[in-house]
Scaffold this motif. Structure first.
Motif, PDB file in Angstrom:
ATOM      1  N   ASP A 273       0.903  -1.336  -0.005  1.00 34.91           N
ATOM      2  CA  ASP A 273       0.033  -0.055  -0.012  1.00 34.91           C
ATOM      3  C   ASP A 273       0.984   1.324  -0.074  1.00 34.91           C
ATOM      4  O   ASP A 273       1.166   1.798   1.184  1.00 34.91           O
ATOM      5  N   LEU A 274       1.307   1.510  -1.323  1.00 37.89           N
ATOM      6  CA  LEU A 274       2.193   2.645  -1.402  1.00 37.89           C
ATOM      7  C   LEU A 274       1.374   3.716  -2.472  1.00 37.89           C
ATOM      8  O   LEU A 274       0.976   3.522  -3.460  1.00 37.89           O
ATOM      9  N   GLU A 275       1.479   4.936  -1.912  1.00 37.57           N
ATOM     10  CA  GLU A 275       1.013   6.133  -2.849  1.00 37.57           C
ATOM     11  C   GLU A 275       1.900   6.578  -3.925  1.00 37.57           C
ATOM     12  O   GLU A 275       3.099   6.539  -3.602  1.00 37.57           O
ATOM     13  N   MET A 276       1.404   6.359  -5.153  1.00 36.76           N
ATOM     14  CA  MET A 276       2.196   6.976  -6.380  1.00 36.76           C
ATOM     15  C   MET A 276       1.808   7.997  -6.906  1.00 36.76           C
ATOM     16  O   MET A 276       0.490   8.080  -7.199  1.00 36.76           O
ATOM     17  N   GLU A 277       2.621   9.120  -7.481  1.00 37.62           N
ATOM     18  CA  GLU A 277       2.204  10.324  -7.877  1.00 37.62           C
ATOM     19  C   GLU A 277       3.139  10.781  -8.941  1.00 37.62           C
ATOM     20  O   GLU A 277       4.315  10.344  -8.931  1.00 37.62           O
ATOM     21  N   VAL A 278       2.614  11.495  -9.893  1.00 35.08           N
ATOM     22  CA  VAL A 278       3.419  12.092 -10.993  1.00 35.08           C
ATOM     23  C   VAL A 278       2.667  13.270 -11.424  1.00 35.08           C
ATOM     24  O   VAL A 278       1.758  13.792 -11.271  1.00 35.08           O
ATOM     25  N   ARG A 279       3.759  14.349 -11.345  1.00 36.60           N
ATOM     26  CA  ARG A 279       3.474  15.615 -11.779  1.00 36.60           C
ATOM     27  C   ARG A 279       4.279  16.267 -13.008  1.00 36.60           C
ATOM     28  O   ARG A 279       5.484  15.765 -13.222  1.00 36.60           O
ATOM     29  N   VAL A 280       3.756  17.124 -13.684  1.00 37.16           N
ATOM     30  CA  VAL A 280       4.533  17.848 -14.902  1.00 37.16           C
ATOM     31  C   VAL A 280       4.455  19.248 -14.346  1.00 37.16           C
ATOM     32  O   VAL A 280       3.359  19.706 -14.212  1.00 37.16           O
ATOM     33  N   ASN A 281       5.772  19.877 -14.359  1.00 35.50           N
ATOM     34  CA  ASN A 281       5.925  21.174 -13.832  1.00 35.50           C
ATOM     35  C   ASN A 281       4.991  21.548 -12.517  1.00 35.50           C
ATOM     36  O   ASN A 281       4.476  22.887 -12.644  1.00 35.50           O
ATOM     37  N   GLY A 282       5.283  20.591 -11.834  1.00 39.12           N
ATOM     38  CA  GLY A 282       4.373  20.930 -10.338  1.00 39.12           C
ATOM     39  C   GLY A 282       3.042  20.553 -10.339  1.00 39.12           C
ATOM     40  O   GLY A 282       2.382  20.573  -9.268  1.00 39.12           O
ATOM     41  N   GLU A 283       2.389  20.346 -11.725  1.00 40.99           N
ATOM     42  CA  GLU A 283       0.848  20.046 -11.558  1.00 40.99           C
ATOM     43  C   GLU A 283       0.648  18.534 -11.567  1.00 40.99           C
ATOM     44  O   GLU A 283       1.213  17.652 -12.167  1.00 40.99           O
ATOM     45  N   LEU A 284      -0.274  18.196 -10.331  1.00 43.48           N
ATOM     46  CA  LEU A 284      -0.525  16.680 -10.209  1.00 43.48           C
ATOM     47  C   LEU A 284      -1.443  16.219 -11.529  1.00 43.48           C
ATOM     48  O   LEU A 284      -2.545  16.687 -11.446  1.00 43.48           O
ATOM     49  N   LEU A 285      -0.728  15.200 -12.198  1.00 46.48           N
ATOM     50  CA  LEU A 285      -1.665  14.693 -13.233  1.00 46.48           C
ATOM     51  C   LEU A 285      -1.950  13.324 -13.055  1.00 46.48           C
ATOM     52  O   LEU A 285      -3.172  12.808 -13.602  1.00 46.48           O
ATOM     53  N   GLY A 286      -1.489  12.623 -12.197  1.00 49.51           N
ATOM     54  CA  GLY A 286      -1.831  11.017 -11.650  1.00 49.51           C
ATOM     55  C   GLY A 286      -1.473  10.508 -10.443  1.00 49.51           C
ATOM     56  O   GLY A 286      -0.327  10.973 -10.112  1.00 49.51           O
ATOM     57  N   SER A 287      -2.324   9.766  -9.933  1.00 48.66           N
ATOM     58  CA  SER A 287      -1.841   9.147  -8.678  1.00 48.66           C
ATOM     59  C   SER A 287      -2.714   7.928  -8.716  1.00 48.66           C
ATOM     60  O   SER A 287      -3.728   7.665  -9.154  1.00 48.66           O
ATOM     61  N   ASP A 288      -1.982   6.793  -7.932  1.00 46.06           N
ATOM     62  CA  ASP A 288      -2.682   5.449  -7.653  1.00 46.06           C
ATOM     63  C   ASP A 288      -2.047   5.049  -6.301  1.00 46.06           C
ATOM     64  O   ASP A 288      -1.090   5.653  -5.717  1.00 46.06           O
ATOM     65  N   ARG A 289      -2.427   3.649  -6.061  1.00 52.04           N
ATOM     66  CA  ARG A 289      -1.741   3.157  -4.923  1.00 52.04           C
ATOM     67  C   ARG A 289      -1.203   1.720  -5.400  1.00 52.04           C
ATOM     68  O   ARG A 289      -1.925   1.115  -6.436  1.00 52.04           O
ATOM     69  N   LEU A 290       0.097   1.267  -5.085  1.00 46.38           N
ATOM     70  CA  LEU A 290       0.710   0.377  -5.922  1.00 46.38           C
ATOM     71  C   LEU A 290      -0.190  -1.202  -5.561  1.00 46.38           C
ATOM     72  O   LEU A 290       0.064  -1.951  -6.702  1.00 46.38           O
ATOM     73  N   HIS A 291      -0.951  -1.297  -4.628  1.00 52.61           N
ATOM     74  CA  HIS A 291      -1.463  -2.527  -4.576  1.00 52.61           C
ATOM     75  C   HIS A 291      -2.876  -2.440  -5.429  1.00 52.61           C
ATOM     76  O   HIS A 291      -3.371  -3.464  -5.212  1.00 52.61           O
TER      77      HIS A 291
END
Length: 319
Positions: A210-228
């Protein structure tokens, strides 16, 4: 244990991360894969580094990818990501039944592995440049034809993975029902730290973590999920990878993109205008709980040089 790799005057050097601020060097020239090849060797080397290794400030270290994997298999394990991505080429498409039949993968380019803070060039001829937020499992023990139960003991640890993708190049070449190949050939960045499997056990959730995953472009959060939310476990990936062949220390097994973890999925769900493709000057940042992340600036790449067949069907028929 958390292990980083950084540039020193003696060359690439592994180091144990002691805390959020300090690392302790292992001897220069030692690579992670060779330490993983012998049970207990990484632990012993790490403990020695804690006692006697030169200490450095983590913030001043020039971090590299923690390892140069001899092979890199990238899987597809997140159903929501796949369900969204297939709509990019067919808005009526759904999750293919094969998704739950095999943990499919493609071989990517180990020579394209880059560091957590390296600049990433736009591939030649690419106008639809994309990122992919993933987690990679690193093989620690060799094995062949493993069961899922056996394969868990062959995974040494984990690393954040960003699989940069030339979507227009990928879609073009896959019309030949092969690939992806050149669409995935320019850069895959690895997170700043390799984390041994035992470190993640407190986050165990079912067959994953249960790990949170996030990706940002130029500081803007565009995607998130949890590894499980992955439908296939890492031991299942290792078992499938070993079927009829051998996996070896240092081999990298990518989880595939998490839900919302790339632009192609967002384009499939919301349309091509939802967010522009990556351009020189953009900064892509990924983070995963407990595993660190990456921060890469996109830069201009090389031009695409023309390549032509030496003959064509029309020419052959005329002759």
């Amino acid at each position: 244990m958390k292990v980083v790799r950084h540039r020193t005057s003696a060359g690439p050097t592994l180091a144990v991360q002691l805390d959020d601020e300090t690392i302790a060097d292992l001897p220069p020239g030692v690579e992670l894969a060779e330490l993983l090849a012998t049970d207990g060797l990484l632990h012993d080397a790490g403990e020695k580094a804690r006692r006697t290794g030169e200490r450095r400030a983590l913030a001043r270290a020039q971090l590299m990818a923690p390892l140069d994997p001899p092979t890199f298999r990238d899987f597809s394990t997140f159903p929501e990501h796949t369900a969204g991505s297939v709509k990019l080429l067919d808005p009526t498409a759904g999750l293919p039944p094969e998704f739950y039949e095999i943990p499919t993968f493609y071989f990517s380019n180990p020579y394209a592995i880059a560091g957590p803070h390296d600049d990433v060039p736009v591939p030649p001829g690419c106008e639809l440049f994309d990122y992919e937020l993933e987690v990679g499992a690193v093989v620690g023990r060799a094995g062949q034809d493993l069961t899922v139960e056996e394969a868990g003991d062959h995974i040494a640890g984990y690393v954040v993975l960003n699989d940069f993708s030339a979507r227009d190049v990928q879609f073009h070449e896959m019309r030949m029902r092969l690939g992806p190949a050149k669409g995935k050939d320019t850069a895959t960045t690895l997170g700043s730290v390799f984390v041994t499997a035992d470190e993640l056990e407190p986050h165990r959730s079912g067959a994953s973590f249960d790990l949170e995953m996030e990706v940002r472009v130029n500081g803007e959060l565009l995607g998130s999920d949890r590894l499980h939310n992955m439908a296939w476990s890492f031991p299942a990936l290792a078992a499938y990878a070993s079927r009829g062949t051998v996996i070896r220390p240092g081999d990298l097994l990518g989880s595939g993109t998490c839900q919302g973890g790339c632009l192609a999925e967002l384009w499939g769900r919301h349309g091509w205008g939802h967010h522009p493709p990556l351009q020189p000057g953009d900064v892509v940042t990924t983070t995963v709980d407990g595993l660190g992340g990456t921060r890469n600036r996109i830069v201009a790449g090389s031009p695409s040089h023309p390549i032509h067949p030496w003959t064509s069907m029309a020419t052959s028929l005329a002759e």
